[in-house]
Design a protein around this motif. Structure first.
Motif, PDB file in Angstrom:
ATOM      1  N   LYS A 183      -3.295   3.598   0.473  1.00  0.00           N
ATOM      2  CA  LYS A 183      -4.109   3.066  -0.614  1.00  0.00           C
ATOM      3  C   LYS A 183      -3.400   1.814  -1.138  1.00  0.00           C
ATOM      4  O   LYS A 183      -2.190   1.840  -1.379  1.00  0.00           O
ATOM      5  CB  LYS A 183      -4.201   4.125  -1.730  1.00  0.00           C
ATOM      6  CG  LYS A 183      -5.325   3.900  -2.696  1.00  0.00           C
ATOM      7  CD  LYS A 183      -5.387   5.039  -3.713  1.00  0.00           C
ATOM      8  CE  LYS A 183      -4.584   4.670  -4.943  1.00  0.00           C
ATOM      9  NZ  LYS A 183      -4.456   5.741  -5.932  1.00  0.00           N
TER      10      LYS A 183
ATOM     11  N   THR B  41      -5.497  -2.499  -7.325  1.00  0.00           N
ATOM     12  CA  THR B  41      -6.790  -1.807  -7.316  1.00  0.00           C
ATOM     13  C   THR B  41      -7.942  -2.736  -6.927  1.00  0.00           C
ATOM     14  O   THR B  41      -8.926  -2.294  -6.349  1.00  0.00           O
ATOM     15  CB  THR B  41      -7.104  -1.170  -8.688  1.00  0.00           C
ATOM     16  OG1 THR B  41      -6.820  -2.138  -9.694  1.00  0.00           O
ATOM     17  CG2 THR B  41      -6.278   0.071  -8.920  1.00  0.00           C
TER      18      THR B  41
ATOM     19  N   ALA C 212       0.853  -1.188   0.000  1.00  0.00           N
ATOM     20  CA  ALA C 212       0.000   0.000   0.000  1.00  0.00           C
ATOM     21  C   ALA C 212       0.887   1.236   0.000  1.00  0.00           C
ATOM     22  O   ALA C 212       1.985   1.231   0.559  1.00  0.00           O
ATOM     23  CB  ALA C 212      -0.914   0.000   1.219  1.00  0.00           C
ATOM     24  N   GLU C 213       0.392   2.289  -0.659  1.00  0.00           N
ATOM     25  CA  GLU C 213       1.160   3.524  -0.747  1.00  0.00           C
ATOM     26  C   GLU C 213       0.644   4.519   0.281  1.00  0.00           C
ATOM     27  O   GLU C 213      -0.563   4.643   0.490  1.00  0.00           O
ATOM     28  CB  GLU C 213       1.013   4.104  -2.163  1.00  0.00           C
ATOM     29  CG  GLU C 213       1.862   5.320  -2.407  1.00  0.00           C
ATOM     30  CD  GLU C 213       1.640   5.902  -3.804  1.00  0.00           C
ATOM     31  OE1 GLU C 213       1.386   5.107  -4.742  1.00  0.00           O
ATOM     32  OE2 GLU C 213       1.708   7.133  -3.939  1.00  0.00           O
TER      33      GLU C 213
ATOM     34  N   GLN D 185     -14.117   4.480   1.594  1.00  0.00           N
ATOM     35  CA  GLN D 185     -13.350   3.456   0.892  1.00  0.00           C
ATOM     36  C   GLN D 185     -11.993   3.992   0.441  1.00  0.00           C
ATOM     37  O   GLN D 185     -11.002   3.280   0.403  1.00  0.00           O
ATOM     38  CB  GLN D 185     -14.160   2.975  -0.320  1.00  0.00           C
ATOM     39  CG  GLN D 185     -13.548   1.843  -1.103  1.00  0.00           C
ATOM     40  CD  GLN D 185     -13.560   0.543  -0.320  1.00  0.00           C
ATOM     41  OE1 GLN D 185     -14.452   0.306   0.472  1.00  0.00           O
ATOM     42  NE2 GLN D 185     -12.559  -0.276  -0.549  1.00  0.00           N
ATOM     43  N   ALA D 186     -11.935   5.293   0.131  1.00  0.00           N
ATOM     44  CA  ALA D 186     -10.702   5.851  -0.431  1.00  0.00           C
ATOM     45  C   ALA D 186      -9.633   6.065   0.630  1.00  0.00           C
ATOM     46  O   ALA D 186      -8.445   5.971   0.350  1.00  0.00           O
ATOM     47  CB  ALA D 186     -11.010   7.153  -1.147  1.00  0.00           C
ATOM     48  N   GLY D 187     -10.063   6.355   1.846  1.00  0.00           N
ATOM     49  CA  GLY D 187      -9.073   6.714   2.856  1.00  0.00           C
ATOM     50  C   GLY D 187      -9.009   5.712   3.985  1.00  0.00           C
ATOM     51  O   GLY D 187      -9.893   5.648   4.830  1.00  0.00           O
TER      52      GLY D 187
ATOM     53  N   THR E 132      -0.600   7.814   1.193  1.00  0.00           N
ATOM     54  CA  THR E 132      -1.143   8.907   0.392  1.00  0.00           C
ATOM     55  C   THR E 132      -1.219  10.205   1.189  1.00  0.00           C
ATOM     56  O   THR E 132      -1.415  11.275   0.611  1.00  0.00           O
ATOM     57  CB  THR E 132      -2.552   8.561  -0.117  1.00  0.00           C
ATOM     58  OG1 THR E 132      -3.380   8.257   1.020  1.00  0.00           O
ATOM     59  CG2 THR E 132      -2.528   7.366  -1.053  1.00  0.00           C
TER      60      THR E 132
ATOM     61  N   TRP F 210      -2.390   7.679   5.979  1.00  0.00           N
ATOM     62  CA  TRP F 210      -3.463   7.331   5.047  1.00  0.00           C
ATOM     63  C   TRP F 210      -2.863   6.515   3.931  1.00  0.00           C
ATOM     64  O   TRP F 210      -1.841   6.909   3.364  1.00  0.00           O
ATOM     65  CB  TRP F 210      -4.117   8.604   4.511  1.00  0.00           C
ATOM     66  CG  TRP F 210      -4.656   9.437   5.635  1.00  0.00           C
ATOM     67  CD1 TRP F 210      -4.009  10.431   6.294  1.00  0.00           C
ATOM     68  CD2 TRP F 210      -5.933   9.296   6.266  1.00  0.00           C
ATOM     69  NE1 TRP F 210      -4.797  10.944   7.301  1.00  0.00           N
ATOM     70  CE2 TRP F 210      -5.987  10.262   7.308  1.00  0.00           C
ATOM     71  CE3 TRP F 210      -7.039   8.453   6.059  1.00  0.00           C
ATOM     72  CZ2 TRP F 210      -7.099  10.410   8.132  1.00  0.00           C
ATOM     73  CZ3 TRP F 210      -8.148   8.615   6.884  1.00  0.00           C
ATOM     74  CH2 TRP F 210      -8.168   9.579   7.902  1.00  0.00           C
TER      75      TRP F 210
ATOM     76  N   GLN G 220      -7.979  -2.745  -3.278  1.00  0.00           N
ATOM     77  CA  GLN G 220      -8.478  -1.454  -2.819  1.00  0.00           C
ATOM     78  C   GLN G 220     -10.002  -1.421  -2.887  1.00  0.00           C
ATOM     79  O   GLN G 220     -10.664  -0.912  -1.989  1.00  0.00           O
ATOM     80  CB  GLN G 220      -7.862  -0.330  -3.670  1.00  0.00           C
ATOM     81  CG  GLN G 220      -8.325   1.072  -3.332  1.00  0.00           C
ATOM     82  CD  GLN G 220      -7.856   1.518  -1.941  1.00  0.00           C
ATOM     83  OE1 GLN G 220      -6.886   0.990  -1.402  1.00  0.00           O
ATOM     84  NE2 GLN G 220      -8.572   2.463  -1.351  1.00  0.00           N
ATOM     85  N   LYS G 221     -10.559  -2.025  -3.942  1.00  0.00           N
ATOM     86  CA  LYS G 221     -12.021  -2.034  -4.100  1.00  0.00           C
ATOM     87  C   LYS G 221     -12.701  -2.970  -3.111  1.00  0.00           C
ATOM     88  O   LYS G 221     -13.757  -2.676  -2.583  1.00  0.00           O
ATOM     89  CB  LYS G 221     -12.385  -2.468  -5.526  1.00  0.00           C
ATOM     90  CG  LYS G 221     -12.485  -1.290  -6.466  1.00  0.00           C
ATOM     91  CD  LYS G 221     -13.274  -1.674  -7.727  1.00  0.00           C
ATOM     92  CE  LYS G 221     -12.987  -0.693  -8.852  1.00  0.00           C
ATOM     93  NZ  LYS G 221     -12.307  -1.310  -9.978  1.00  0.00           N
TER      94      LYS G 221
END
Lengths: 375, 289
Positions: B41, B45, B23-24, B80-82, B26, B39, B48-49
């Protein structure tokens, strides 16, 4: 006797002792690495064996708390000695095993190794207590909600030739833990050693196939009777006994008893008992890093609840004293293990007693705790 | 074994034991001295989803070369994004985390463990007593309550820190208050500008009216604080099965295998970290257990 018969599962056959060499050869030809008891560096280990002649014929072991001696009596038996510090655990749950290696590329990390293939082992000489220990570790490593890929890959392939113990040692108490001396189940073959023959109880299809063409006889009533009598006599030769009738309550209801401090005065917290224990499953991880920090090799290693760092975290050490660490070990083995996995975490093999440098004998400590609490 | 009935999202992990997902970082939000929120991500992907967690669950955060640490998730489960982890720099892994910059990569496995019983708390008053780094694992529960405010009764947070500058998430208090959550703070030691409460969390219980018939107490923080929070809750006749505790121990696997996080019959990583107190009671007062 015709030589292409296959004995039925559940039947007992007798073979000449040297026929075991044929069976070992077939296992090896089938891709199994045959592992058994042998003398190495003047002690008894579980190591690769090729032939019957590699087995420690004529030896027995003398074991009491804090003492292990190998004695060559010159008798003609191969399996009359109770195992040493090592158990089969090291083959299914290796003391040090690679997880993966990573290499830095840019800011990312890439896996550079693929997992090693699990070897196929044939265990030659698994005692009743040890069979029970393997079954106990199965419950810890192969659960519905957690499947250890390393353990499972090895466990699923393993061939087990079990041994009914006929000459228990001074620290044995499998009768108390109901794991021996007769091996209950889980084996491919179960061997009973008589003076002039091996009896083999057939336990699996793999074993049936293995025996095609091997010269054998159905075990005679005379030999079966001999084997039963020898097992009955082994039951009465246990070096130690443990009353489990009030366990785990005795321990779990007396976690604050001052007696734990009495044990702590003698315990060195050296971790020997957990390293030799065939059921202890705790592990740690380490990262071996190169100097520039661009490569790391991740490994899993055995850990022990006696290590001071075992329960260390940023908030402090949960068990900073030997008292609390010994209590954790014993209350897990003889107490909470039952709630976790439905059995005790002890099989009565006696290793923790034999290999304790302070001669602490858990059967005596539990009796002493019982007396303390009855005062 | 009685632990709260929770829906556990399936943990993401590969077939290889302990292999993390990458994970990066962010964003990094400095919270207080020595604590920041990271934080992240997922690089993959599809992970992530599909990744989701329940309030109170944790991830194993891996820094290659240093190892893994169990870190509770402190962000909004609906966001979901954070995915956020509020981390105190205390050990070798978390100190390595402190050197990460935005854009750096770390490993994650999870989510693991049980969660706060948000469903069974519905209709109840919720009294949250927490201290220090014990607030982050409760923040997702607060977000959930705020999003479903009508389903819960009176909601109070009694939060303690050592000094005023150690109080976390202060920028959010106004929004939480507006959403109908009573935020009450206390510090162990005040400073010249401090006019609020001084003293440890349990000693302020007397200021709050806890109805034993409909109040649930949620607590997380130093073990000594938890112990006295429970005494206070029990003194107010809060039933054992309405007290929920989140515990912390050394962990290596997160899956009840490595053995490090045991308390009595439980592996805190899988049977906890959130326990209904009746499950813990037999062991909770045993010293060094």
């Amino acid at each position: 006797m015709s030589s292409d018969r296959r004995p039925e599962i559940g039947s007992t056959i007798s073979i000449q002792k040297q026929t075991l060499d044929t069976i070992l050869g077939r296992l090896q030809a089938g891709g199994f690495q045959t592992i058994g008891p042998r003398i190495k560096n003047d002690t008894l280990v579980y190591a690769p064996i090729e032939h019957l002649s590699d087995l420690p014929k004529g030896y027995v072991t003398e074991q009491v708390a804090g003492r292990f001696r190998l004695i060559n009596t010159g008798h003609g038996r191969y399996f009359d000695l109770i195992p040493g510090a090592q158990s089969w655990k090291q083959y299914l749950f290796p003391p040090r095993v690679d997880l993966f290696s990573l290499q830095k590329s840019g800011k990312n990390w890439e896996r550079v190794t693929s997992p090693l293939d699990a070897p196929s082992y044939a265990f030659i000489g698994v005692r009743g207590c040890e069979m029970a220990a393997i079954q106990i570790q199965d419950k810890a490593f192969m659960r519905d909600d957690f499947n250890d890929p390393i353990y499972r890959a090895r466990r699923e392939k393993v061939f087990i030739l079990a041994i009914n113990c006929l000459r228990p040692a001074g620290t044995c108490f499998c009768v108390s833990m109901e794991t021996g001396p007769r091996v209950k189940d889980g084996f491919d073959l179960c061997l009973t050693e008589l003076d002039d023959a091996f009896l083999l109880l057939v336990g699996s299809e793999v074993a049936r196939d293995l025996l095609v063409g091997v010269p054998f006889e159905p075990a005679s009533a005379f030999l079966l009777n001999n084997s039963e009598r020898a097992l009955e006599s082994a039951v009465n030769q246990m070096g130690l006994t443990l009353d489990t009738s009030d366990l785990p309550e005795l321990i779990l209801n007396n976690l604050d008893d001052p007696y734990w401090q009495e044990i702590a005065k003698r315990c060195l917290s050296c971790t020997n008992c957990t390293q030799v224990c065939p059921t202890c499953f705790c592990w740690d991880t380490t990262d071996q890093v190169n100097l520039s920090g661009t490569e790391t090799h991740r490994e899993r290693i055995w850990d022990s609840c006696f290590n001071p760092g075992f329960s260390y975290q940023a908030g402090g050490n949960t068990r900073p004293t030997i008292r609390s660490r010994y209590r954790q070990w014993l209350s897990h083995k003889m107490g909470t293990w039952k709630q976790q996995y439905g059995t005790f975490g002890c099989v009565g093999c006696g290793r923790c007693v034999t290999w304790c440098p302070a001669e602490i004998d858990l059967t005596k400590e539990i009796s002493a705790l019982r007396k303390e609490t009855q005062r | 074994m009685t632990t709260p009935q929770t829906v556990k999202p399936a943990a993401v992990h590969t077939d290889l034991l302990l292999e993390p997902y990458w994970a990066e970082v962010t964003g990094i939000t400095p919270e207080i001295d020595g604590v920041s929120t990271y934080w992240v991500k997922f690089a993959d992907t599809s992970i992530q989803k599909s990744y989701s967690f329940q309030p109170g669950q944790f991830n194993m955060v891996y820094i290659p070369g240093f190892g893994e640490a169990a870190i509770s998730i402190s962000s909004d489960p609906k966001d979901q994004a954070g995915l956020g982890h509020t981390i105190r720099f205390a050990g070798n892994v978390t100190r390595a985390v402190s050197r990460l910059k935005v854009g750096d990569i770390l490993g994650l496995r999870g989510p693991f463990g049980t969660s706060w019983p948000m469903k069974s708390l519905e209709g109840k008053d919720v009294f949250i007593a927490c201290g220090g780094i014990g607030l982050p694992p409760l923040r997702p529960a607060l977000y959930h309550i705020i999003q479903n405010r009508k389903k819960y009764g009176k909601v109070t947070v009694l939060y303690g820190a050592r000094v005023p500058s150690d109080l976390m998430y202060t920028a959010e208090y106004d929004a939480w208050r507006k959403a109908g959550i009573d935020i009450e703070v206390t510090v162990d030691r005040g400073d010249t500008n401090w006019s609020g409460r001084v003293g440890v969390v349990p000693m302020w219980f007397y200021q709050f009216r806890l109805d034993p018939h409909k109040t649930a107490v949620l607590t997380c923080g130093p073990e000594i604080m938890i112990r006295f929070v429970i005494y206070e809750a029990l003194a107010r006749r809060i039933p054992l099965d309405n007290i929920f505790v989140s515990l912390e121990r050394n962990m290596k696997c997160g899956q009840g295998s490595c053995g490090h996080c045991q308390i009595g019959p439980y592996f805190i990583c899988k049977d906890g970290p959130v326990f209904r107190f009746d499950a813990l009671q037999p062991f909770f007062n045993v010293e060094e257990f």
